[in-house]
Design a protein around this motif. Sequence first.
Motif, PDB file in Angstrom:
ATOM      1  N   GLY A   1      32.748  37.226 -13.737  1.00 57.44           N
ATOM      2  CA  GLY A   1      34.203  37.378 -13.863  1.00 57.44           C
ATOM      3  C   GLY A   1      34.955  37.191 -12.567  1.00 57.44           C
ATOM      4  N   ALA A   2      34.314  36.593 -11.570  1.00 61.63           N
ATOM      5  CA  ALA A   2      34.969  36.434 -10.266  1.00 61.63           C
ATOM      6  C   ALA A   2      36.038  35.344 -10.311  1.00 61.63           C
ATOM      7  N   ASP A   3      37.080  35.539  -9.534  1.00 63.78           N
ATOM      8  CA  ASP A   3      38.066  34.484  -9.278  1.00 63.78           C
ATOM      9  C   ASP A   3      37.477  33.623  -8.164  1.00 63.78           C
ATOM     10  N   TRP A   4      36.921  32.467  -8.530  1.00 68.71           N
ATOM     11  CA  TRP A   4      36.211  31.670  -7.529  1.00 68.71           C
ATOM     12  C   TRP A   4      36.715  30.229  -7.472  1.00 68.71           C
ATOM     13  N   GLN A   5      36.550  29.647  -6.300  1.00 66.35           N
ATOM     14  CA  GLN A   5      36.830  28.233  -6.063  1.00 66.35           C
ATOM     15  C   GLN A   5      35.682  27.641  -5.258  1.00 66.35           C
ATOM     16  N   LEU A   6      35.402  26.394  -5.507  1.00 61.22           N
ATOM     17  CA  LEU A   6      34.435  25.630  -4.712  1.00 61.22           C
ATOM     18  C   LEU A   6      35.147  24.426  -4.123  1.00 61.22           C
TER      19      LEU A   6
ATOM     20  N   ALA B   1      28.012  28.655  -9.514  1.00 58.22           N
ATOM     21  CA  ALA B   1      29.226  28.627 -10.339  1.00 58.22           C
ATOM     22  C   ALA B   1      29.014  29.433 -11.616  1.00 58.22           C
TER      23      ALA B   1
ATOM     24  N   LEU C   1      28.963  33.217 -10.752  1.00 55.54           N
ATOM     25  CA  LEU C   1      30.278  33.786 -10.435  1.00 55.54           C
ATOM     26  C   LEU C   1      31.178  33.819 -11.670  1.00 55.54           C
ATOM     27  N   THR C   2      31.030  32.813 -12.519  1.00 51.49           N
ATOM     28  CA  THR C   2      31.794  32.816 -13.776  1.00 51.49           C
ATOM     29  C   THR C   2      31.361  33.992 -14.651  1.00 51.49           C
TER      30      THR C   2
ATOM     31  N   LYS D   1      38.006  37.908  -4.430  1.00 50.25           N
ATOM     32  CA  LYS D   1      38.162  36.474  -4.691  1.00 50.25           C
ATOM     33  C   LYS D   1      37.202  35.697  -3.791  1.00 50.25           C
TER      34      LYS D   1
ATOM     35  N   VAL E   1      24.400  24.676  -6.644  1.00 52.36           N
ATOM     36  CA  VAL E   1      25.848  24.888  -6.712  1.00 52.36           C
ATOM     37  C   VAL E   1      26.249  25.278  -8.139  1.00 52.36           C
ATOM     38  N   THR E   2      25.683  24.569  -9.104  1.00 56.25           N
ATOM     39  CA  THR E   2      26.004  24.862 -10.504  1.00 56.25           C
ATOM     40  C   THR E   2      25.524  26.264 -10.884  1.00 56.25           C
TER      41      THR E   2
END
Lengths: 243, 243
Positions: B190-195, B183, B186-187, B162, B179-180
């Motif tokens: 398939g990562a579980d990600w937060q910014l 994102a 990571l999308t 994560k 940043v985009t």
Amino acid sequence: MAIVRETLVYDGPGGPFEGVIAYDDEVEAARPGVLVIPNVLGQKESDNQKAEALAALGYVAFACDVYGQGRRKAPGSADYADYMNELDADRGLLRDRLAASVAVLKDRAAVDPTKTAAIGFCFGGKCALDLARSGQDVLGVVSFHGVYDRPDYDDADPIRAKILVCHGWDDPLGTPDQVTALADELTDAGADWQLHAYGHAGHAFTDLALKDRPAPRPGVGYDAHADRRSWQAMKNFLTELFV
Amino acid sequence: MAIVRETLVYDGPGGPFEGVIAYDDEVEAARPGVLVIPNVLGQKESDNQKAEALAALGYVAFACDVYGQGRRKAPGSADYADYMNELDADRGLLRDRLAASVAVLKDRAAVDPTKTAAIGFCFGGKCALDLARSGQDVLGVVSFHGVYDRPDYDDADPIRAKILVCHGWDDPLGTPDQVTALADELTDAGADWQLHAYGHAGHAFTDLALKDRPAPRPGVGYDAHADRRSWQAMKNFLTELFV
């Protein structure tokens, strides 16, 4: 602890309005107040449940109404967005209705009027941002999967309310460009702002009504991770506000 | 509670390496382990302090070394980025050095090897992301004001760790486009990600060494709000990981 609900009918431009306030009636001291602003459908049971959850955290929470008493929409109805669209076309009127709701919250004896905040969901997220933009005297606002287009009036200079934006990165109503435009707007207005973006989450990620239903459209749906994490972020944020 | 430090000299490609591990030596049970990855300057006292802060939270924390024993840079020196640039040009070697550091952490008797994570600052934030990208067996990683360019090897498919990215929105090393792109990366993986993005904060927002000094360049500096909020976010994240 005994969380109670009370239905409040109150005045304002285009009123009367009808909302539900929730609080622990065994507490005597005045405590912080949190406005809960409903999504596109208007004031409903799920907003009252959010208010109860906030009351369990020690706040007085008011699930308010910006459409007017009796003006509610059913999920999935063909005209579900009519009340929202009407109000979205008059952001000044929306601002004044939000101000009326804040005034009701602050006026309660159980509320410390120097310690208030607002949270909102979908269209309510936009409303929460508009409270900050229009310079309402609240310490902070949280937008959950809100919509980011600016109103047609100028932002407060500076925006004093702290802002937390909880955003599903795959939300088709908030593209990276729209998120960046919001960030620029809030930076220019001198706001203390944060954006929490959740990968793979879309619009309406807190909406339990969508939990066991197919997505009404791509990029819209409940997301348990984002729901849990954004609620935790809100708790941290409110704790920081109300120190 | 008695937090102790131990200096560890350890092997790996291009080693030996030297890091500092911190833990509460009055606890007997194996507990989660957290790797702390230094910034551009290399392993130093401020990293050991982060490790101690993590130890106070109940973890074993290892402020590791990816440059090699004795290879450290002073803040403000003309050649401060040399070791970083060298390693940045060989992301495969960096990956292998990070893996060696994770192995040292997991090998400690006080660490539950099924519960590990990594955090990193600036260049160390990139390293934390690379741990996830390269499929290292850690539950999660936190990047504080990291750098987001991809390595020249493929991402793990899927990325299982994560990811929490704590980002100063005004960071010139991480523009909205960068940043985009992160994102999107990571999308796709398939990562579980937060910014978590912080308005008005720039690069190095956790770096206390910059607290009372003028910014070395625009968009770089300490920010108390972002420092406090990102640390809180990390605590929530680690709590979620190690349930």
